[in-house]
Design a protein around this motif. Structure first.
Motif, PDB file in Angstrom:
ATOM      1  N   PHE A  77       0.837  -1.189   0.000  1.00 58.47           N
ATOM      2  CA  PHE A  77       0.000   0.000   0.000  1.00 58.47           C
ATOM      3  C   PHE A  77       0.882   1.252   0.000  1.00 58.47           C
ATOM      4  O   PHE A  77       1.973   1.254   0.572  1.00 58.47           O
ATOM      5  N   SER A  78       0.380   2.314  -0.638  1.00 57.13           N
ATOM      6  CA  SER A  78       1.075   3.597  -0.587  1.00 57.13           C
ATOM      7  C   SER A  78       0.830   4.245   0.767  1.00 57.13           C
ATOM      8  O   SER A  78       0.011   3.768   1.563  1.00 57.13           O
ATOM      9  N   GLU A  79       1.504   5.359   1.037  1.00 58.01           N
ATOM     10  CA  GLU A  79       1.356   6.025   2.331  1.00 58.01           C
ATOM     11  C   GLU A  79      -0.040   6.613   2.537  1.00 58.01           C
ATOM     12  O   GLU A  79      -0.439   6.876   3.675  1.00 58.01           O
ATOM     13  N   ASN A  80      -0.804   6.798   1.462  1.00 57.42           N
ATOM     14  CA  ASN A  80      -2.176   7.300   1.612  1.00 57.42           C
ATOM     15  C   ASN A  80      -3.228   6.208   1.465  1.00 57.42           C
ATOM     16  O   ASN A  80      -4.416   6.481   1.334  1.00 57.42           O
ATOM     17  N   GLY A  81      -2.781   4.937   1.481  1.00 58.27           N
ATOM     18  CA  GLY A  81      -3.725   3.831   1.522  1.00 58.27           C
ATOM     19  C   GLY A  81      -4.105   3.236   0.184  1.00 58.27           C
ATOM     20  O   GLY A  81      -4.959   2.341   0.124  1.00 58.27           O
ATOM     21  N   LYS A  82      -3.467   3.655  -0.890  1.00 61.52           N
ATOM     22  CA  LYS A  82      -3.767   3.086  -2.201  1.00 61.52           C
ATOM     23  C   LYS A  82      -3.106   1.722  -2.341  1.00 61.52           C
ATOM     24  O   LYS A  82      -1.953   1.528  -1.960  1.00 61.52           O
ATOM     25  N   VAL A  83      -3.845   0.750  -2.905  1.00 59.99           N
ATOM     26  CA  VAL A  83      -3.284  -0.582  -3.147  1.00 59.99           C
ATOM     27  C   VAL A  83      -2.349  -0.505  -4.355  1.00 59.99           C
ATOM     28  O   VAL A  83      -2.778  -0.203  -5.468  1.00 59.99           O
ATOM     29  N   LEU A  84      -1.073  -0.786  -4.141  1.00 57.13           N
ATOM     30  CA  LEU A  84      -0.095  -0.732  -5.221  1.00 57.13           C
ATOM     31  C   LEU A  84      -0.032  -2.045  -5.976  1.00 57.13           C
ATOM     32  O   LEU A  84       0.080  -2.071  -7.203  1.00 57.13           O
ATOM     33  N   VAL A  85      -0.086  -3.139  -5.260  1.00 59.94           N
ATOM     34  CA  VAL A  85      -0.086  -4.466  -5.859  1.00 59.94           C
ATOM     35  C   VAL A  85      -0.637  -5.437  -4.820  1.00 59.94           C
ATOM     36  O   VAL A  85      -0.415  -5.263  -3.624  1.00 59.94           O
ATOM     37  N   SER A  86      -1.372  -6.430  -5.265  1.00 53.74           N
ATOM     38  CA  SER A  86      -1.887  -7.453  -4.350  1.00 53.74           C
ATOM     39  C   SER A  86      -1.943  -8.785  -5.088  1.00 53.74           C
ATOM     40  O   SER A  86      -2.300  -8.830  -6.258  1.00 53.74           O
ATOM     41  N   GLU A  87      -1.569  -9.845  -4.377  1.00 56.55           N
ATOM     42  CA  GLU A  87      -1.550 -11.165  -4.985  1.00 56.55           C
ATOM     43  C   GLU A  87      -1.925 -12.200  -3.937  1.00 56.55           C
ATOM     44  O   GLU A  87      -1.513 -12.109  -2.771  1.00 56.55           O
ATOM     45  N   LYS A  88      -2.684 -13.206  -4.372  1.00 55.87           N
ATOM     46  CA  LYS A  88      -2.925 -14.350  -3.509  1.00 55.87           C
ATOM     47  C   LYS A  88      -1.720 -15.280  -3.677  1.00 55.87           C
ATOM     48  O   LYS A  88      -1.574 -15.940  -4.710  1.00 55.87           O
ATOM     49  N   LEU A  89      -0.871 -15.328  -2.671  1.00 57.97           N
ATOM     50  CA  LEU A  89       0.374 -16.079  -2.777  1.00 57.97           C
ATOM     51  C   LEU A  89       0.251 -17.516  -2.299  1.00 57.97           C
ATOM     52  O   LEU A  89       1.167 -18.303  -2.487  1.00 57.97           O
ATOM     53  N   GLN A  90      -0.858 -17.852  -1.667  1.00 52.05           N
ATOM     54  CA  GLN A  90      -1.028 -19.226  -1.204  1.00 52.05           C
ATOM     55  C   GLN A  90      -1.859 -20.006  -2.218  1.00 52.05           C
ATOM     56  O   GLN A  90      -2.954 -19.608  -2.602  1.00 52.05           O
ATOM     57  N   GLY A  91      -1.303 -21.117  -2.688  1.00 52.77           N
ATOM     58  CA  GLY A  91      -1.980 -21.929  -3.697  1.00 52.77           C
ATOM     59  C   GLY A  91      -0.986 -22.851  -4.363  1.00 52.77           C
ATOM     60  O   GLY A  91       0.133 -23.057  -3.876  1.00 52.77           O
ATOM     61  N   GLU A  92      -1.349 -23.371  -5.510  1.00 57.75           N
ATOM     62  CA  GLU A  92      -0.514 -24.354  -6.196  1.00 57.75           C
ATOM     63  C   GLU A  92       0.056 -23.832  -7.510  1.00 57.75           C
ATOM     64  O   GLU A  92       0.629 -24.592  -8.292  1.00 57.75           O
ATOM     65  N   GLY A  93      -0.098 -22.528  -7.775  1.00 53.19           N
ATOM     66  CA  GLY A  93       0.440 -21.952  -8.999  1.00 53.19           C
ATOM     67  C   GLY A  93       1.939 -21.753  -8.927  1.00 53.19           C
ATOM     68  O   GLY A  93       2.549 -21.862  -7.859  1.00 53.19           O
ATOM     69  N   PRO A  94       2.600 -21.445 -10.060  1.00 48.12           N
ATOM     70  CA  PRO A  94       4.068 -21.298 -10.104  1.00 48.12           C
ATOM     71  C   PRO A  94       4.591 -20.153  -9.229  1.00 48.12           C
ATOM     72  O   PRO A  94       5.737 -20.197  -8.786  1.00 48.12           O
ATOM     73  N   ASN A  95       3.771 -19.147  -8.995  1.00 49.72           N
ATOM     74  CA  ASN A  95       4.194 -18.009  -8.164  1.00 49.72           C
ATOM     75  C   ASN A  95       3.707 -18.138  -6.726  1.00 49.72           C
ATOM     76  O   ASN A  95       3.927 -17.244  -5.909  1.00 49.72           O
ATOM     77  N   GLN A  96       3.042 -19.254  -6.434  1.00 53.11           N
ATOM     78  CA  GLN A  96       2.391 -19.394  -5.136  1.00 53.11           C
ATOM     79  C   GLN A  96       3.119 -20.360  -4.209  1.00 53.11           C
ATOM     80  O   GLN A  96       4.077 -21.030  -4.592  1.00 53.11           O
TER      81      GLN A  96
END
Length: 378
Positions: free
Chosen positions: A72-91
């Motif tokens: 999050f930015s300093e004013n609360g904006k979501v900069l990036v979000s990802e579901k990292l738990q799972g069975e995908g290559p990035n998870q």
């Protein structure tokens, strides 16, 4: 005559000391200097801060869908979000237990079995096997704490147990365990220190508390110190991170922590309603830049008051009620005054400039966004 005079002088000095102590405590307050909100319907929790880019790291709770790790930015904006738990290559298949910013702004993710590094776009960069003797599986991540082994920057060692979370459940002889387990990826070694048996109230501890007994700690990386207590404790220990030995300790006076006054610290001496614990517990330690220590604890609630609260809100728990949270201030190894209240919400983190990020909670209204305030201590 002289005996009466000496007694009078002694009473006068005691009176002056108590007056000064009460005045210091009365003048210790939180003042809000900024506020921001995160416009998401789902609950948000911030766990860490990266000063160089003024970014926050935390997660978005999407209920049955799981958690999304987010920046999050300093004013609360979501900069990036990802579901990292799972069975995908990035998870990550296993549970995500702890997260934190690395020194360069990348993201450390500690699972139940491995240590991962992600870039600021939340793409996986590296994986290191991490075997712990404790079987820790969390549903919501905690803050990952690490320090520089032997004071060498870049030689990171990670504490495997999240502060405030019990890893002793299932250990029939947890009183023989250590409070801190550390993993050093450089030499792939795990070691333990700070035995439970060294706690000042060890003789009062009963095996029945294994599920609620946990280390509470804070790292002072600049001074190479670890400040340590437990959920059920009246002492804070200072441990040198090089020698792993206790160098100092100071006693704490809580205003409302009934079980600590019992002859035995056991589940039988802690009020409860079915499986719900109504007792007090230490929750966090914060160390300011001048060495001032702040202990955050949650006061006990009486069964009668709990009954009233649960009648109004069946999901009520006093651990989540801001009005039961208190701070204790310690300067130069001495407690200053009594409990300090901050009925705004729950402290999320301490900034490098000694201001606090507090998640603002309105117990009387369910808001469709998450509010945070930045407060200074006065």
């Amino acid at each position: 005559m002289s005996r009466i005079l000496n007694k009078g002088i002694k009473i006068l000095f005691v009176g002056i000391f108590l007056f000064f102590e009460n005045e210091v405590n009365a003048q210790t307050t939180f003042s809000k200097i900024a506020e921001f909100k995160i416009d998401l319907l789902n609950p948000v929790k911030i766990l860490d801060y990266y000063p160089a880019k003024k970014q926050y790291l935390g997660y978005i709770n999407e209920g049955s869908k799981g958690n999304k790790i987010a920046l999050f930015s300093e004013n609360g904006k979501v900069l990036v979000s990802e579901k990292l738990q799972g069975e995908g290559p990035n998870q990550i298949v296993e549970s995500i237990n702890q997260i934190a910013f690395a020194e360069d702004g990348t993201i450390w993710v500690h699972s139940s079995q491995n240590l991962y590094k992600y870039d600021q776009n939340l793409k996986k960069v590296n994986k290191i096997a991490f075997r712990s003797k404790y079987n820790v599986t969390l549903y919501s991540p905690k803050k990952l704490n690490y320090f520089y082994e032997n004071g060498v920057k870049g030689d990171n060692s990670f504490i495997s147990q999240p502060s405030g979370y019990s890893t002793f459940f299932g250990f029939t002889e947890f009183l023989k365990e250590n409070l801190i387990e550390v993993f050093n990826p450089k030499n792939e070694k795990t070691y333990n220190f700070a035995p439970v048996s060294n706690r000042s109230n060890f003789s009062k501890l009963d095996p029945s508390i294994e599920s609620i007994y946990a280390p509470i700690y804070s790292l002072d990386k600049s001074r190479g110190k670890l400040y340590l207590t437990t959920t059920l404790d009246d002492e804070i220990s200072i441990i040198d991170l090089r020698s792993k030995k206790k160098t100092e300790a100071f006693k704490i006076r809580h205003e409302n922590f009934p079980v600590l006054k019992s002859s035995r610290i056991s589940l039988n001496n802690i009020a409860s309603k079915g499986p719900i614990n109504l007792g007090a517990k230490n929750d966090n330690i914060y160390v300011l830049s001048d060495g001032t220590v702040m202990l955050e604890y949650i006061r006990a609630i009486s069964p009668e008051v709990y009954e009233q609260k649960i009648a109004e809100n069946r999901n009520y728990h006093h651990f989540s009620d801001p009005s039961y949270r208190r701070l204790i201030l310690i300067r130069n190894g001495k407690q200053i005054g009594g409990d300090i209240s901050f009925p705004f919400g729950e402290i999320s983190l301490l900034f490098p400039d000694d201001t606090f990020l507090i998640k603002l909670i309105n117990p009387d209204e369910e808001e469709d966004f998450t509010r945070y305030g930045i407060f200074e201590l006065k």
